[in-house]
Scaffold this motif. Structure first.
Motif, PDB file in Angstrom:
ATOM      1  N   ILE A 802       0.893  -1.353  -0.056  1.00 41.55           N
ATOM      2  CA  ILE A 802      -0.007  -0.030   0.112  1.00 41.55           C
ATOM      3  C   ILE A 802       0.939   1.444  -0.143  1.00 41.55           C
ATOM      4  CG2 ILE A 802      -2.198   1.433   1.250  1.00 41.55           C
ATOM      5  CD1 ILE A 802      -2.553  -1.363   2.079  1.00 41.55           C
ATOM      6  N   THR A 803       0.775   1.837  -1.374  1.00 41.69           N
ATOM      7  CA  THR A 803       1.853   3.370  -1.158  1.00 41.69           C
ATOM      8  C   THR A 803       0.627   4.310  -0.809  1.00 41.69           C
ATOM      9  OG1 THR A 803       1.233   3.495  -3.443  1.00 41.69           O
ATOM     10  CG2 THR A 803       2.933   2.188  -2.748  1.00 41.69           C
ATOM     11  N   GLU A 804      -0.075   4.339  -1.376  1.00 44.36           N
ATOM     12  CA  GLU A 804      -1.904   5.355  -0.016  1.00 44.36           C
ATOM     13  C   GLU A 804      -2.585   4.968   0.140  1.00 44.36           C
ATOM     14  OE1 GLU A 804      -2.632   9.765  -2.149  1.00 44.36           O
ATOM     15  OE2 GLU A 804      -2.150   8.200  -3.382  1.00 44.36           O
ATOM     16  N   LYS A 805      -3.463   5.772   0.795  1.00 44.39           N
ATOM     17  CA  LYS A 805      -4.378   5.450   1.463  1.00 44.39           C
ATOM     18  C   LYS A 805      -5.224   7.195   1.653  1.00 44.39           C
ATOM     19  CE  LYS A 805      -6.417   3.690   5.623  1.00 44.39           C
ATOM     20  NZ  LYS A 805      -6.034   3.940   7.134  1.00 44.39           N
ATOM     21  N   LYS A 806      -6.086   6.891   1.115  1.00 45.01           N
ATOM     22  CA  LYS A 806      -6.963   8.385   0.891  1.00 45.01           C
ATOM     23  C   LYS A 806      -8.820   7.692   1.904  1.00 45.01           C
ATOM     24  CE  LYS A 806      -6.239   8.744  -4.552  1.00 45.01           C
ATOM     25  NZ  LYS A 806      -7.203   9.003  -5.385  1.00 45.01           N
ATOM     26  N   PRO A 807      -8.363   9.422   2.733  1.00 48.98           N
ATOM     27  CA  PRO A 807      -9.751   9.465   3.722  1.00 48.98           C
ATOM     28  C   PRO A 807     -10.883   8.461   3.135  1.00 48.98           C
ATOM     29  CG  PRO A 807      -8.458  11.566   3.124  1.00 48.98           C
ATOM     30  CD  PRO A 807      -8.175  10.731   2.452  1.00 48.98           C
ATOM     31  N   PRO A 808     -11.612   8.002   4.501  1.00 46.62           N
ATOM     32  CA  PRO A 808     -13.271   7.260   4.162  1.00 46.62           C
ATOM     33  C   PRO A 808     -13.913   8.244   2.816  1.00 46.62           C
ATOM     34  CG  PRO A 808     -12.411   7.262   6.140  1.00 46.62           C
ATOM     35  CD  PRO A 808     -10.687   7.881   5.713  1.00 46.62           C
ATOM     36  N   ASN A 809     -14.312   7.247   2.015  1.00 47.15           N
ATOM     37  CA  ASN A 809     -15.362   7.550   1.090  1.00 47.15           C
ATOM     38  C   ASN A 809     -16.596   7.872   1.887  1.00 47.15           C
ATOM     39  OD1 ASN A 809     -13.484   8.041  -0.970  1.00 47.15           O
ATOM     40  ND2 ASN A 809     -13.938   5.618  -1.148  1.00 47.15           N
ATOM     41  N   ALA A 810     -17.042   8.861   1.088  1.00 42.48           N
ATOM     42  CA  ALA A 810     -18.461   8.945   1.874  1.00 42.48           C
ATOM     43  C   ALA A 810     -19.555   7.606   2.257  1.00 42.48           C
ATOM     44  CB  ALA A 810     -19.945   9.853   1.427  1.00 42.48           C
ATOM     45  N   GLY A 811     -19.581   6.734   1.150  1.00 40.24           N
ATOM     46  CA  GLY A 811     -20.315   5.068   1.670  1.00 40.24           C
ATOM     47  C   GLY A 811     -19.417   4.511   2.402  1.00 40.24           C
ATOM     48  N   GLY A 812     -18.653   4.949   2.861  1.00 39.58           N
ATOM     49  CA  GLY A 812     -17.769   4.678   4.255  1.00 39.58           C
ATOM     50  C   GLY A 812     -16.535   3.032   2.985  1.00 39.58           C
ATOM     51  N   THR A 813     -16.168   3.521   2.427  1.00 38.19           N
ATOM     52  CA  THR A 813     -14.935   2.446   1.977  1.00 38.19           C
ATOM     53  C   THR A 813     -14.051   3.293   2.034  1.00 38.19           C
ATOM     54  OG1 THR A 813     -15.766   3.342  -0.159  1.00 38.19           O
ATOM     55  CG2 THR A 813     -16.947   1.501  -0.066  1.00 38.19           C
ATOM     56  N   THR A 814     -12.729   2.731   1.252  1.00 42.57           N
ATOM     57  CA  THR A 814     -11.260   3.482   1.641  1.00 42.57           C
ATOM     58  C   THR A 814     -10.427   3.404  -0.087  1.00 42.57           C
ATOM     59  OG1 THR A 814     -11.227   3.296   4.116  1.00 42.57           O
ATOM     60  CG2 THR A 814      -9.202   3.477   2.554  1.00 42.57           C
ATOM     61  N   SER A 815     -10.236   4.647  -0.370  1.00 40.40           N
ATOM     62  CA  SER A 815      -9.728   4.176  -1.788  1.00 40.40           C
ATOM     63  C   SER A 815      -8.085   3.676  -0.959  1.00 40.40           C
ATOM     64  CB  SER A 815      -9.717   5.645  -2.774  1.00 40.40           C
ATOM     65  OG  SER A 815     -10.996   5.476  -2.870  1.00 40.40           O
ATOM     66  N   LEU A 816      -7.322   2.680  -2.177  1.00 42.30           N
ATOM     67  CA  LEU A 816      -5.636   2.262  -1.279  1.00 42.30           C
ATOM     68  C   LEU A 816      -5.088   2.598  -3.532  1.00 42.30           C
ATOM     69  CD1 LEU A 816      -6.789  -0.706   0.239  1.00 42.30           C
ATOM     70  CD2 LEU A 816      -6.296   1.508   0.881  1.00 42.30           C
ATOM     71  N   ASN A 817      -3.751   2.918  -3.029  1.00 45.41           N
ATOM     72  CA  ASN A 817      -3.461   2.701  -4.166  1.00 45.41           C
ATOM     73  C   ASN A 817      -1.923   1.933  -3.732  1.00 45.41           C
ATOM     74  OD1 ASN A 817      -4.460   4.330  -5.924  1.00 45.41           O
ATOM     75  ND2 ASN A 817      -3.666   6.047  -5.308  1.00 45.41           N
ATOM     76  N   LEU A 818      -1.914   0.900  -4.404  1.00 45.29           N
ATOM     77  CA  LEU A 818      -0.582  -0.244  -4.553  1.00 45.29           C
ATOM     78  C   LEU A 818       0.915  -0.689  -5.204  1.00 45.29           C
ATOM     79  CD1 LEU A 818      -4.185  -1.538  -3.967  1.00 45.29           C
ATOM     80  CD2 LEU A 818      -2.070  -2.571  -2.012  1.00 45.29           C
ATOM     81  N   SER A 819       1.319  -1.310  -4.841  1.00 51.29           N
ATOM     82  CA  SER A 819       2.618  -1.317  -5.496  1.00 51.29           C
ATOM     83  C   SER A 819       2.775  -2.825  -5.594  1.00 51.29           C
ATOM     84  CB  SER A 819       3.562  -0.336  -6.148  1.00 51.29           C
ATOM     85  OG  SER A 819       4.349  -0.487  -4.806  1.00 51.29           O
ATOM     86  N   GLU A 820       3.316  -3.528  -6.495  1.00 55.52           N
ATOM     87  CA  GLU A 820       3.227  -4.746  -7.161  1.00 55.52           C
ATOM     88  C   GLU A 820       4.813  -4.936  -6.052  1.00 55.52           C
ATOM     89  OE1 GLU A 820       5.795  -8.097  -9.959  1.00 55.52           O
ATOM     90  OE2 GLU A 820       5.267  -6.046 -10.687  1.00 55.52           O
ATOM     91  N   TYR A 821       4.714  -5.953  -5.014  1.00 55.26           N
ATOM     92  CA  TYR A 821       5.194  -6.164  -3.865  1.00 55.26           C
ATOM     93  C   TYR A 821       6.674  -7.127  -4.766  1.00 55.26           C
ATOM     94  CZ  TYR A 821       8.160  -8.486   0.476  1.00 55.26           C
ATOM     95  OH  TYR A 821       8.483  -8.607   1.488  1.00 55.26           O
TER      96      TYR A 821
END
Length: 827
Positions: A802-821
């Protein structure tokens, strides 16, 4: 209209400016060329450090700016970056984002020589933050005042007062350029830690107009007088009390005398008459005096006024002056004024107030000869006018005690009995000049004697050296030392912060000090235990991987930026976890922290990309760091050839400027890791997670099977009976298969061998320990335990960082950006 006046130089008229009503004062001030320690008076009230400058100027506002030191203390200097600085301003907030990529730009734009990549020197950094050094650095301390010197036993001893920076340091390996300070003749230094008492600081300012003036002897009088002016009509003259005033019609030939600095030695000729027993005597008299004042006036006419000069004389002397009787009348037929000081040097005016005058002489002498001088000094007001009753005489001499040729040096220290103030002096030689006996006034200082001085927050150093007699060039100051900052630490066993400061290069100690001490944050706002777990992990590999050695010299760099810079040196990322500053180490992971699949993600926001070539077109890495030996920039370069990493210059390098690393091992490790990242981390992913997304953090390794890849099979656990697991999805077995399962808390197990069940395609057999599982029932459990099953190679392909975690969205979901490990990323 608002009026702004600037007093730039004592004794000279103020600069005046009328500005429009509504002008923002701070914006106007930013356009002016002013020193750092101005005093500002607005409508009779002097502004303080905490006053706001961004106010609108109103009609009839009057602002007076004193672009000069105010009296008393070290604040009265032009070259003093210590006592007039505001404290470093920090944005004291918890960071809420991760470093987007290694090698961050800290925004350092200031001029500390500690950060310079070229010729480091000791400089005065007016208007800039004091150096805040951490770790171990080669420091070039800032000047806090002008150099001051004196001639002692025919040697020129130069003293510098400098500031290493905020805080306490171990100071070692003190040098001038590359030479040990101990190798310099008669050199010495003293370090004063914060709060130490400094018994005496001689704070001097050089007279700008004194620079090696020859002092001619009385035998060099061919040019006397230096200037003469004659008036054939005298408007009025008055002789009384040993003083004389002469008024004449203004004429250009007398402008010279009106512009002279005063008092000034002159002679003048007037025609007088006086009575004797034998009758009235009329004659010219020649009088020696001091021109003490000169004024202009006119006859009051509006259309075509007549202008006058009035010259005032004091200290009347000479044979003619002594013989004048009380009934003497000055006639209006003649006035001749002569400049009688061609051999007198000065007067010279001190730039600032002080308590002593230091005059520095040297003589070029051959044989047993002496050069003598005399002079006078007096206190002056802001207009450079002499203050009555303060004139004092002085004299001295330089002698050559040898029979040969020699340069002889002398510092004459004068202590005026009238206290602290601005002073002027003039000087002349009293014995004859000869080719083998030349006398010069080299320099002059106005000196304030500061006693029992303390600096509560700074480490100060005094260095005294003997200057060579015939130096071939003007030398830059290059004093430097190896210093190590004292900071706080943490006791992991007691789980308590240790506020005793001691020298440390560890990034964890530096980060903790900046957050708690410099930034003033509470211990509850930082994950101290997690920070020192990372430090322990790095120490177990090699303590050099966790060094941080750098100088912060810019007050505009926020606390968050500081922490990012400190942690980046150790390969550590920073993020906010529910308002707590948290840390994660960019290192090899043992297992994923959780699984994201179709059961706990949504389709919106999903993307997957892959670089067919090396990311960004880079074929290698360049890490710029500071060489600990030369203190200049150095480079570690790796290139990629045929999917192999080798030392060498790449064609297109991915560059990392990391001047906060001054260890080649640390720089080399970072370069190799970034080069491996180019090779083994070419894929990136974005996804939107359900509630589970709130429990992961930046830097976590997670398992995310590709929804469209049939070789990466995932779903959730329906039931368990011993080693028999029932699943929500059909499983196709092919070759050796392995499974990863999440427990009731969302944590993942290790990989376990999985085999096909004979009774159903919706399940597998695996010897997984007896862990608590979440089994969906639609009421108490709505987020079941998940699984990923695939071959070992396919499971490796499902690992992401996980390279970036954005604040929770209005619907309770969370957007994540990831890079290959990949484990191969780490050397």
């Amino acid at each position: 209209m608002p009026l702004i006046e600037i007093q730039r130089v004592p004794g000279l008229p103020k600069d005046r400016a009328h500005v429009p009503v509504g002008t923002i004062f701070s914006e106007w001030l930013a356009e002016e060329s002013l020193h750092a320690e101005v005093r500002i008076n607005v409508n009779g009230r002097e502004l303080q450090n905490d006053d706001e400058l961004s106010f609108e100027l109103k009609d009839d506002d009057r602002v007076i700016i004193f672009d000069q030191p105010k009296g008393g203390g070290l604040v009265g200097t032009l070259l003093n970056p210590l006592e007039h600085f505001n404290p470093i301003k920090f944005t004291q907030k918890v960071m809420n984002s991760l470093i987007k990529q290694p090698g961050i730009d800290t925004g350092q734009t200031k001029t500390s020589s500690n950060n310079s990549l070229k010729g480091q020197t000791n400089i005065a950094r007016n208007g800039e933050a004091r150096p805040d050094n951490f770790g171990q650095i080669r420091a070039y301390p800032d000047l806090i005042q002008e150099s001051i010197f004196e001639y002692v036993n025919n040697n020129k001893l130069v003293t510098e007062w400098m500031n290493f920076g905020l805080g306490r340091y171990n100071v070692e390996n003190v040098r001038y350029s590359e030479s040990s300070i101990g190798a310099l003749p008669e050199a010495s230094y003293t370090v004063y830690n914060p709060g130490s008492n400094i018994a005496v600081i001689n704070q001097g300012f050089q007279f700008d107009d004194v620079d090696g003036q020859d002092l001619p002897g009385p035998n060099q009088t061919e040019d006397n007088p230096a200037y003469s002016a004659t008036a054939n009509t005298v408007v009025s003259a008055d002789l009384s009390g040993g003083q004389m005033a002469v008024k004449i019609v203004q004429q250009q030939s007398f402008d010279y005398f009106y512009d002279l600095p005063r008092p000034h030695g002159v002679t003048f000729v007037v025609n007088v008459s006086y009575g004797t027993p034998s009758g009235t005597v009329t004659t010219d008299v020649n009088i020696t005096a001091n021109l003490s004042d000169a004024q202009t006036s006119d006859d009051g006419s509006v259309t075509n006024p007549t202008h006058y000069y009035t010259f005032y004389f004091s200290n009347l002397s000479g044979e003619d002056a002594q013989g004048l009787p009380a009934n003497t009348v000055i006639n209006t037929t003649k006035f001749v004024l002569n400049d009688n000081e061609p051999l007198v040097q000065g007067p010279f005016f001190s730039p600032l107030e002080g308590e002593q005058l230091w005059l520095h002489f040297h003589a070029e002498q051959s044989g047993r000869v002496t050069a003598s001088f005399s002079g006078s000094y007096w206190q002056v007001d802001e207009q450079n006018n002499a203050i009555a009753g303060t004139t004092t005489q002085f004299s001295g001499a330089i002698s050559n005690a040898t029979k040969g040729s020699d340069y002889r040096y002398l510092t004459l220290k004068l202590a005026p009995p009238y206290g602290k103030g601005r002073y002027a002096f003039q000087i002349y030689r009293t014995d004859n000049y000869e080719d083998y006996n030349v006398l010069k006034l080299d320099y002059a200082h106005i000196v304030t004697i500061r006693k029992n001085v303390t600096y509560p927050d700074d480490t100060i150093v005094r260095v005294t050296t003997k200057e060579t007699e015939n130096s071939s060039s003007v030398k830059e100051r290059k004093y430097n030392a190896l210093i190590t900052r004292h900071v706080i630490s943490y006791d992991p066993s007691a789980q308590k912060v240790d506020y005793t400061i001691r020298p440390s290069r560890k990034f964890s100690d530096v980060a903790l000090f900046n957050w708690l001490v410099t930034g003033g944050q509470d211990e509850s706002t930082i994950d101290i235990f997690g920070l020192y777990q990372i430090q322990s992990e790095l120490d177990a590999r090699d303590e050099r991987l966790a060094y941080f050695d750098y100088t912060f010299d810019d007050e505009d760099v926020s606390l968050g930026q500081r922490i990012e810079t400190i942690c980046d040196a150790a390969g550590v990322s920073v993020y906010s976890d529910d308002g707590v500053l948290s840390f994660t180490l960019d290192s090899k992971r043992d297992k994923p922290v959780t699984v994201f699949n179709r059961s706990n993600t949504v389709e919106t926001g999903y993307s997957l990309s892959y670089d067919m070539t090396l990311p960004g077109g880079y074929d290698g890495v360049e890490v710029q760091y500071r060489n600990p030996t030369t203190n200049k920039q150095a480079f570690i370069r790796y290139r990629i050839r045929n999917n192999q990493i080798e030392l060498g210059q790449p064609t297109k390098a991915k560059k990392f400027e990391m001047m906060y690393i001054r260890d080649s091992f640390q720089a080399d490790y970072r370069a190799q890791k970034e080069c491996r990242r180019l090779l083994y981390s070419r894929m990136s992913m974005s996804l939107t997670a359900l509630a589970d997304g709130e429990w992961v953090n930046v830097g976590d390794m997670v398992q995310v099977p590709d929804t469209y890849d049939t070789n990466q099979q995932a779903g959730y656990i329906v039931s368990r009976n011993g080693n028999n697991f029932e699943t929500s999805e059909r499983i196709n077995f092919s070759g050796s298969m392995f499974v990863v399962v999440t427990d009731a808390l969302g944590n993942t197990t290790s990989r376990y061998a999985a085999t096909q069940r004979a009774d159903t395609d919706f399940g597998f057999i695996a010897a997984i320990p007896d862990i608590e599982l979440n089994i969906y029932d639609g009421f108490d459990v709505q987020s079941p335990s998940r699984y990923v099953i695939a071959t070992s190679e396919e499971l490796d392909a499902t690992q992401w960082l996980i390279t970036e975690k954005k604040p929770p969205n209005a619907g309770g979901t969370t957007s994540l950006n990831l890079s290959e490990y990949s484990d191969l990323t780490y050397p």
